[in-house]
Design an enzyme around this catalytic site. Structure first.
Site, PDB file in Angstrom:
ATOM      1  N   TYR A 203     -35.478  88.983   9.872  1.00 23.35           N
ATOM      2  CA  TYR A 203     -35.843  87.762   9.691  1.00 23.35           C
ATOM      3  C   TYR A 203     -34.935  86.894   9.006  1.00 23.35           C
ATOM      4  O   TYR A 203     -34.699  87.406   7.642  1.00 23.35           O
ATOM      5  CB  TYR A 203     -37.354  87.648   8.934  1.00 23.35           C
ATOM      6  N   LYS A 298     -49.034  88.198  12.914  1.00 28.97           N
ATOM      7  CA  LYS A 298     -50.520  88.793  12.478  1.00 28.97           C
ATOM      8  C   LYS A 298     -51.574  88.323  13.808  1.00 28.97           C
ATOM      9  O   LYS A 298     -52.638  88.893  13.510  1.00 28.97           O
ATOM     10  CB  LYS A 298     -51.000  87.700  11.121  1.00 28.97           C
TER      11      LYS A 298
END
Ligand code: FAD
Ligand code: DHB
Length: 393
Positions: A203, A298
């Protein structure tokens, strides 16, 4: 017109709908799934890629873990990158938990195979799907399938029909509040036929914007770039995409290997929560009730959490105990707001926001300060690890 009767009518054959039908079936509770797209379309949708440890445990407990155990890539952590430096956050060492890279499509494929083998009723390609009487004890679903009108009566209806579905609007507007925010950026995602250049996900915050390196298998890479939400995919040639990825993911001594791009698309980012996940005999699960920006990985995991909670409630209900079913909405929303704040935190930590020029440079430097803090604090890393791998409350 065929009139059918089932205990639970489920709208939507995405991961939420198929998993709920499967969990109920394992406990002897019959259901029917109604999906408006074709099976191939559902299977072809490229979306999430990371399963929390609790999601892996749930799928395994439900007998869906064989291929996942063989082909899923267990990752001990992630890399965070900023200012040309890359830092490993080792979840396994910090908190003894891991995540598994296994595409949402693979989860859906496994679910379809399980339902096929068991002979479940799933109506794909259904038109004019509508729900009726959710406030009564015999709610109905009507639709047309292969030219024939169908009418299903059930004890409960479950909206597993995603953000654009029809079930949420069966809740009277006076009973429902919607909380949402959009972000001034989107993700351009690609699949490429090339071995990943990294062992775990990267990331990266870069002055030009966020970039991420993920994967689907030892031979297929998945990469993302932050772009303006108004961007058209046609403006991004393969060369331009690789060039931007090279710049944003580059660190000294590391090589990003390029390869043929097999899929590319742009996804807007939003946070959205409906104030209730149940209304009388209607329940919502997954994206029908809430959406997160993808940065914390998520979306799919909270859909699996909803299904786990609702399946437990329905199983108890048919065993004569309504406590967990009555608590479903509150339990789902409690989990969801924990998930929302984490997804928002990850998103705002890693994306460049230049909409307000006056504060853009300040914010970028402050983001780097936050990343620097995370890199130095074992407490901050543990908090990240705990939330990324799933709290499992
Ligand atoms: P969905 O997967 O949306 O499934 C809903 C199903 O209902 C669909 O099959 C739909 O066709 C069907 N349906 C809709 N309307 C009707 C109707 N009227 N009648 C019958 N059926 C209907 N999450 C991550 O964690 N990481 C990611 O990288 C990521 N990328 C994403 C990219 C995109 C483009 C999108 C849209 C989502 C992404 N997500 C990601 C989120 C994640 O994929 C979702 O959270 C997950 O798909 C939720 O599953 P679901 O079954 O609740 O909803
Ligand atoms: C992937 C998607 C995500 O949103 C994420 O946070 C990590 C990985 C993926 O598609 O591989």
């Amino acid at each position: 017109m065929p009139h059918e009767r089932t205990r639970v009518a489920i709208i939507g054959a995405g991961p939420s709908g198929l998993l709920l039908a499967w969990a109920l079936r394992q406990s002897g509770i019959d259901s029917i799934v109604v999906e408006n797209r074709s099976r191939d379309y559902v299977l072809g949708r490229i979306r999430a890629g990371v399963l929390e440890q609790g999601s892996v445990e749930t799928l395994t407990r439900l007998g869906l873990g064989d291929r996942l155990a063989r082909e899923g890539l267990v990752h001990d952590g992630i890399y965070l990158q900023w200012g040309g430096e890359r830092q490993h956050i080792d979840f396994a060492e910090l908190i003894g938990r891991t995540v598994t890279v296994y595409g949402q499509q693979e989860v859906v494929k496994d679910l379809m195979a399980a339902h096929d083998a068991a002979g479940s009723t799933v109506y794909y390609d259904s038109a004019d799907v509508a729900v009726h009487g959710v406030e009564t004890t015999s709610p109905r679903v009507t639709f047309t399938h292969e030219g024939e009108a169908h009418d299903i009566t059930a004890d409960f209806i479950v909206g597993a029909d995603g953000f654009h579905g029809i079930c949420r609007s069966a809740i009277p507007a006076s009973e429902l509040a919607l909380y949402d925010r959009t972000y001034p950026y989107a993700w351009l995602g690609i699949l490429a036929d090339v071995a990943p250049s990294t062992d775990e996900l990267i990331y990266a915050l870069h002055e030009d914007g966020f970039a991420m390196h993920s994967m689907r298998s030892p031979h297929v890479s998945r990469l993302y770039l932050q772009v303006d939400p108004a961007e058209k995919i046609e403006a991004w040639s393969d060369e331009r995409i690789w060039e931007a990825l090279q710049v944003r993911l580059g660190v000294d001594g590391w090589n990003l290997t390029e390869g043929p791009i097999t899929e590319k698309s742009i996804t807007p980012m939003r946070s959205f929560v409906a104030s209730r996940m149940d209304y009388k005999n209607l329940f919502l699960v997954g994206d029908a009730g809430h959406i997160v920006p993808p940065t914390g990985a998520k979306g799919l995991n909270s859909a699996i959490t909803d299904v786990t909670l609702l399946a437990a409630g329905l199983i108890d209900h048919y065993a004569g105990d309504d406590t967990r079913l009555a608590g479903y909405g509150a339990a789902s929303l409690g989990n969801q707001w924990r998930v929302q704040q984490f997804s928002q935190w990850m998103t705002e930590l890693l994306h460049r926001d230049t909409t307000d020029l006056q504060s853009a440079d300040f914010n970028y430097r402050s983001q780097r300060g936050r990343l620097d803090y995370v890199s130095r604090s074992a407490h901050a890393q543990r908090a990240l690890a705990e939330q990324y791998t799933g709290l499992g409350f």
